[in-house]
Design a protein around this motif. Structure first.
Motif, PDB file in Angstrom:
ATOM      1  N   LEU A 167       0.837  -1.193   0.000  1.00 50.78           N
ATOM      2  CA  LEU A 167       0.000   0.000   0.000  1.00 50.78           C
ATOM      3  C   LEU A 167       0.873   1.244   0.000  1.00 50.78           C
ATOM      4  CD1 LEU A 167      -2.731  -0.985   2.608  1.00 50.78           C
ATOM      5  CD2 LEU A 167      -2.913  -1.025   0.123  1.00 50.78           C
ATOM      6  N   THR A 168       0.516   2.146  -0.866  1.00 49.98           N
ATOM      7  CA  THR A 168       1.226   3.415  -0.899  1.00 49.98           C
ATOM      8  C   THR A 168       0.677   4.339   0.184  1.00 49.98           C
ATOM      9  OG1 THR A 168      -0.327   4.362  -2.489  1.00 49.98           O
ATOM     10  CG2 THR A 168       1.560   3.150  -3.382  1.00 49.98           C
ATOM     11  N   THR A 169       1.337   5.438   0.372  1.00 55.44           N
ATOM     12  CA  THR A 169       0.864   6.420   1.354  1.00 55.44           C
ATOM     13  C   THR A 169      -0.518   6.941   0.990  1.00 55.44           C
ATOM     14  OG1 THR A 169       3.160   7.082   1.771  1.00 55.44           O
ATOM     15  CG2 THR A 169       1.428   8.590   2.504  1.00 55.44           C
ATOM     16  N   LYS A 170      -0.748   7.131  -0.307  1.00 59.68           N
ATOM     17  CA  LYS A 170      -2.059   7.594  -0.760  1.00 59.68           C
ATOM     18  C   LYS A 170      -3.149   6.574  -0.435  1.00 59.68           C
ATOM     19  CE  LYS A 170      -4.477   9.255  -4.869  1.00 59.68           C
ATOM     20  NZ  LYS A 170      -4.367   9.527  -6.335  1.00 59.68           N
ATOM     21  N   ASP A 171      -2.828   5.279  -0.642  1.00 55.91           N
ATOM     22  CA  ASP A 171      -3.802   4.227  -0.324  1.00 55.91           C
ATOM     23  C   ASP A 171      -4.140   4.233   1.162  1.00 55.91           C
ATOM     24  OD1 ASP A 171      -3.814   3.405  -2.958  1.00 55.91           O
ATOM     25  OD2 ASP A 171      -2.231   1.916  -2.656  1.00 55.91           O
TER      26      ASP A 171
END
Length: 312
Positions: free
Chosen positions: A27-31
């Motif tokens: 998971l990215t920071t945006k996710d």
């Protein structure tokens, strides 16, 4: 000698070993931000609108407080409010009795009537769409509007009921019958609501279940109670919860009729009366906690029984 030819035996295809090191998408920071917002915002709204007021009511039920204007004048009095509710207030036990009658009437008369209408309309008889619209119409009205409509119907002078019967009965003014008149008015909307819920559930029942029951020689009644009704268990749970909530939070229609007096005392109207003009917020909070406990008893009992059957 001629060599004997043998038919080659087909071999099973060789299975490829599963990949041990599959790449897992991180998971990215945006996710993480999006997921946190999707979970956090509804949780915050639920906490602010439901849990914080509920916890606040429980805390204030042990206090004497006259309202927001006197925020610094909260006096902690322990269980005095509960002692006064159970021992002194002459309206409490009649209100509890009326709420329980309301619950029994909706549970054993109004809700089964809605289920019965749903079963009939599910057969798609001629005119079923029109009848469905007619029975659903009261659902779109608020209970306050329902109270106004039935005040006109039950009017002692020019009401429809007295006009048909040729009587001059004060249906909402007589404390011996006004509770039953209010129940009829409330059921007018409740029956349509239950009908719509159950009809939607019946449309989702697998037709093969009914076909199998018909092949086994089951009658329509046996098919419903032994096949369809158990398959409708999720909807049945929803109907039980809705019926309990509707019965115990009944307020609008009673307040429109006579503000919960003269034989129409309910816990909800007592809470409103004590928290409003009487400015007894602590006492009203004690009543609200008692109402919450009464509501949780049948709901938890039914859900516990339902989950036990699922485990079996």
């Amino acid at each position: 000698m001629t060599a004997t030819q043998q038919t080659p035996v087909p071999q099973a295809p060789i299975e490829k070993p599963l990949a041990k090191n599959r790449r897992v998408r991180r998971l990215t920071t945006k996710d993480r931000v999006v997921i946190s917002l999707m979970i956090g915002i509804p949780t915050l709204i639920e906490a602010v609108l439901v849990w914080f007021p509920a916890i606040g009511s429980i805390i204030l039920s042990f206090a004497k407080w006259n309202g927001v204007g006197s925020f610094g004048k909260i006096e902690w009095i322990g269980t005095t409010n509960y002692a006064n509710v159970f021992g002194i207030d002459p309206n409490f036990w009649p209100a509890v009795r009326h709420n329980l009658i309301w619950l029994a009437f909706l549970a054993f008369i109004a809700s089964p009537a809605g289920i019965f209408l749903a079963v009939l309309l599910d057969r798609e008889l001629p005119g079923s769409k029109i009848m469905q619209s007619i029975f659903f119409l009261p659902v779109m009205f608020s209970l306050a509007l329902v109270g106004v409509i039935w005040q006109l119907i039950f009017s002692p002078d020019q009401g429809l009921i007295n006009g048909v019967l040729g009587t001059k009965i004060d249906w909402f003014g007589n404390p011996n019958i006004n509770l039953w008149a209010a129940l009829i008015a409330a059921s007018w909307k409740h029956i349509g609501y239950i009908m719509v819920l159950y009809l939607a559930g019946l449309k989702g029942v697998d037709p093969s279940l009914r076909e199998a029951a018909a092949i086994d020689g089951a009658t329509s009644r046996q098919t419903f109670f032994r096949v369809v009704f158990p398959a409708m268990k999720p909807i049945n749970i929803v109907i039980v919860v809705i019926t309990v909530i509707e019965a115990l939070r009944a307020f609008d229609i009673v307040f429109i009729i006579n503000k919960g007096t003269n034989g129409l005392q309910l816990l909800a109207t007592m809470i409103y009366t004590n928290s409003g003009a009487a400015a007894r917020v602590g006492y009203a909070s004690a009543l609200a906690v008692i109402l919450l406990v009464i509501a949780l008893v049948p709901i938890i009992s039914y859900l516990t029984q339902a989950f036990k059957e699922d485990k079996r």
